[in-house]
Motif scaffolding. Structure first.
Motif, PDB file in Angstrom:
ATOM      1  N   PHE A  21       0.766  -1.296  -0.177  1.00  0.00           N
ATOM      2  CA  PHE A  21      -0.419  -0.141  -0.085  1.00  0.00           C
ATOM      3  C   PHE A  21       0.838   1.141  -0.501  1.00  0.00           C
ATOM      4  O   PHE A  21       0.430   2.272  -0.733  1.00  0.00           O
ATOM      5  N   GLY A  25       1.096   3.246  -4.346  1.00  0.00           N
ATOM      6  CA  GLY A  25       0.049   3.801  -4.064  1.00  0.00           C
ATOM      7  C   GLY A  25      -1.215   2.821  -4.528  1.00  0.00           C
ATOM      8  O   GLY A  25      -2.713   3.542  -4.848  1.00  0.00           O
ATOM      9  N   VAL A  26      -1.139   1.418  -3.547  1.00  0.00           N
ATOM     10  CA  VAL A  26      -2.666   1.133  -3.758  1.00  0.00           C
ATOM     11  C   VAL A  26      -3.470   1.759  -2.251  1.00  0.00           C
ATOM     12  O   VAL A  26      -2.999   1.332  -1.334  1.00  0.00           O
ATOM     13  N   LYS A  27      -5.046   2.017  -2.823  1.00  0.00           N
ATOM     14  CA  LYS A  27      -5.769   2.444  -1.953  1.00  0.00           C
ATOM     15  C   LYS A  27      -6.565   1.282  -1.356  1.00  0.00           C
ATOM     16  O   LYS A  27      -6.461   0.449  -1.699  1.00  0.00           O
ATOM     17  N   GLY A  49      -7.570  -3.939  -1.424  1.00  0.00           N
ATOM     18  CA  GLY A  49      -7.097  -2.707  -1.514  1.00  0.00           C
ATOM     19  C   GLY A  49      -7.762  -2.679  -3.827  1.00  0.00           C
ATOM     20  O   GLY A  49      -8.495  -3.606  -4.057  1.00  0.00           O
ATOM     21  N   HIS A  50      -7.143  -1.401  -3.853  1.00  0.00           N
ATOM     22  CA  HIS A  50      -7.433  -0.737  -5.375  1.00  0.00           C
ATOM     23  C   HIS A  50      -6.798   0.113  -6.016  1.00  0.00           C
ATOM     24  O   HIS A  50      -6.006   0.759  -5.609  1.00  0.00           O
ATOM     25  N   ARG A  51      -6.922   0.370  -6.975  1.00  0.00           N
ATOM     26  CA  ARG A  51      -6.376   0.879  -7.645  1.00  0.00           C
ATOM     27  C   ARG A  51      -7.778   2.205  -8.737  1.00  0.00           C
ATOM     28  O   ARG A  51      -8.261   1.199  -9.338  1.00  0.00           O
ATOM     29  N   ASP A  52      -8.158   2.878  -8.475  1.00  0.00           N
ATOM     30  CA  ASP A  52      -9.265   3.940  -8.987  1.00  0.00           C
ATOM     31  C   ASP A  52      -9.942   3.337  -9.131  1.00  0.00           C
ATOM     32  O   ASP A  52     -10.902   3.964 -10.335  1.00  0.00           O
ATOM     33  N   ASP A 215       0.514  -6.514 -10.174  1.00  0.00           N
ATOM     34  CA  ASP A 215      -0.070  -5.026 -10.708  1.00  0.00           C
ATOM     35  C   ASP A 215       1.072  -4.595 -11.002  1.00  0.00           C
ATOM     36  O   ASP A 215       0.283  -3.161 -11.981  1.00  0.00           O
ATOM     37  N   ARG A 219      -0.094  -1.270 -13.862  1.00  0.00           N
ATOM     38  CA  ARG A 219       0.688  -0.055 -13.892  1.00  0.00           C
ATOM     39  C   ARG A 219       1.181   0.651 -15.559  1.00  0.00           C
ATOM     40  O   ARG A 219       1.065   1.510 -16.027  1.00  0.00           O
ATOM     41  N   ARG A 222      -2.058   1.165 -18.217  1.00  0.00           N
ATOM     42  CA  ARG A 222      -2.898   2.104 -17.387  1.00  0.00           C
ATOM     43  C   ARG A 222      -1.323   3.740 -18.236  1.00  0.00           C
ATOM     44  O   ARG A 222      -1.901   4.182 -18.722  1.00  0.00           O
ATOM     45  N   SER A 239      -9.479   0.601 -13.819  1.00  0.00           N
ATOM     46  CA  SER A 239      -9.553   0.186 -12.034  1.00  0.00           C
ATOM     47  C   SER A 239      -9.041  -1.532 -12.443  1.00  0.00           C
ATOM     48  O   SER A 239      -9.072  -1.718 -12.759  1.00  0.00           O
TER      49      SER A 239
END
Ligand code: SF4
Length: 366
Positions: A21, A25-27, A49-52, A215, A219, A222, A239
């Motif tokens: 995390f 930068g994973v939320k 966790g999530h991205r966007d 991940d 990345r 994106r 996402s």
């Protein structure tokens, strides 16, 4: 501080989620998401966790469409770790997601070593096996596409996007430049982005459920999506939701076909599946007296972990946990009960397989 390198094809499973995390930068999934997305994968913190993901979450709440994209590389037989990805996909389909489930046979052949997938034909045979289970679990043929049979626009796009990733970016993300993996990656990028092409759904938020080790792909995708703007494309950045790994049933061993009893495969017979539960590592105490007095340790018990990831009945899973820590049940009886649950599930699943095997063969080879 030395940066953590994630190898998406490596054997290492990431358990140090806090580090990931912070570093990548994973939320974290918010309490609001957990409350409002009524599925056990959120409730039980299996998705962590999530991205966007916020933009897809908003669409779900407003009943607006979004893209539901996931895939499986057909490099072996399916086990219950894969089933979770299918469960998540079915959930997002119910939430209004537009289905794009990829059966990645070319990816499996080009990115895996010959010892695992020696020929493209072998990857296609695994595709039939995997697909027959996926259909039996509830996906419909129209939710799914086979990578090797995908249409021309998809392949055109996969080549087109290849110009938007440089060698140095690629090396920075993946560490090496293996040509088989490069070609598999280009298809993966196309898998995730192509539903947003005008020929499919058009620009729209999308979600893909993946493990943390995937991940690097996200990345890269994106990054490519942004670069494609320079040639006239316009995408929502995809996402992702990150799922915890279901560990093997034996101590210190990953789920593997070669280690007997380490995993339950969807192709196992109901009796074999129940037996694997009976032989799994538990969190019991040394004696029955101690277990009644101190309670068991579900947090280190592989049987509890397995049920937490797979039993849709939340009341039953909660009771399993409380009975265990309160010392109300001993491991033998507890495993017997769980073995029966898995056995019943497998009996029904195998009945459905009778109908889906031929359809899967048709879809891959027809
Ligand atoms: Fe695991 Fe059940 Fe034993 Fe508790 S009682 S440690 S949950 S097998």
């Amino acid at each position: 501080m030395k940066k953590t390198f994630i190898d998406p094809w490596g054997a290492v499973e990431f358990k140090d989620y806090e580090k990931l995390f912070k570093e990548f930068g994973v939320k974290k999934i918010s309490e609001k998401m957990r409350r409002e997305l009524k599925h056990f994968i959120f409730e039980r913190k299996i998705i962590i966790g999530h991205r966007d993901f916020e933009k897809v979450f908003e669409r779900i709440k407003k009943r607006q469409p979004f893209i539901n994209m996931t895939g499986i590389a057909t490099s072996g037989e399916l086990h219950f770790g894969h089933k979770l990805i299918v469960d998540a996909f079915l959930f997002f389909k119910e939430c209004g997601g537009k289905s794009y489930f990829a059966i990645c046979d070319i990816d499996a052949y080009t990115s895996r070593p010959d010892s695992k997938v020696p020929t493209l034909m072998k990857a296609k045979e695994y595709a039939v096996e995997n697909l027959s289970h996926i259909l039996a679990l509830g996906l419909k043929p129209e939710d799914i596409y086979i990578q090797s049979k995908k249409d021309q626009r998809y392949y055109e796009f996969a080549f087109e996007l290849s110009k938007k990733i440089t060698e140095s970016t690629y090396r920075a993300i993946y560490g090496s430049l293996d040509l088989g993996k490069v070609s598999a990656n280009l298809l993966q990028y196309a898998d995730i982005l192509h539903p947003q092409l005008p020929e499919y759904e058009g620009k729209m938020p999308s979600v893909t459920v993946i493990g943390f080790e995937q991940d690097p792909h996200l990345r890269a995708i994106r990054d490519v999506a942004q670069r494609l703007q320079s040639v006239g494309y316009d995408f929502e950045l995809p996402s992702a939701l990150f799922v915890q790994h279901l560990s093997g049933l034996l101590e210190g061993v990953k789920m593997s076909k070669t280690i007997s009893g380490s995993a339950i495969f969807l192709g196992d017979s109901p009796d074999v599946a129940a037996k694997k539960i009976m032989n799994a590592i538990d969190g019991g105490r040394k004696t029955a007296e101690e277990q009644k007095r101190l309670g068991g340790r579900p947090d280190v018990c592989k049987v509890y972990e397995f049920m937490k990831f797979n039993d849709p009945d939340s009341k039953r899973v909660k009771k399993m946990y409380s009975d265990c820590i309160e010392g109300k049940i001993l491991c033998g009886e507890c495993k017997q009960i769980r073995g029966e649950i898995i056995k019943k599930f497998m009996e029904k699943h195998h009945e459905k397989l009778g109908e889906t095997k031929e359809l899967a063969k048709q879809m891959v080879f027809g």
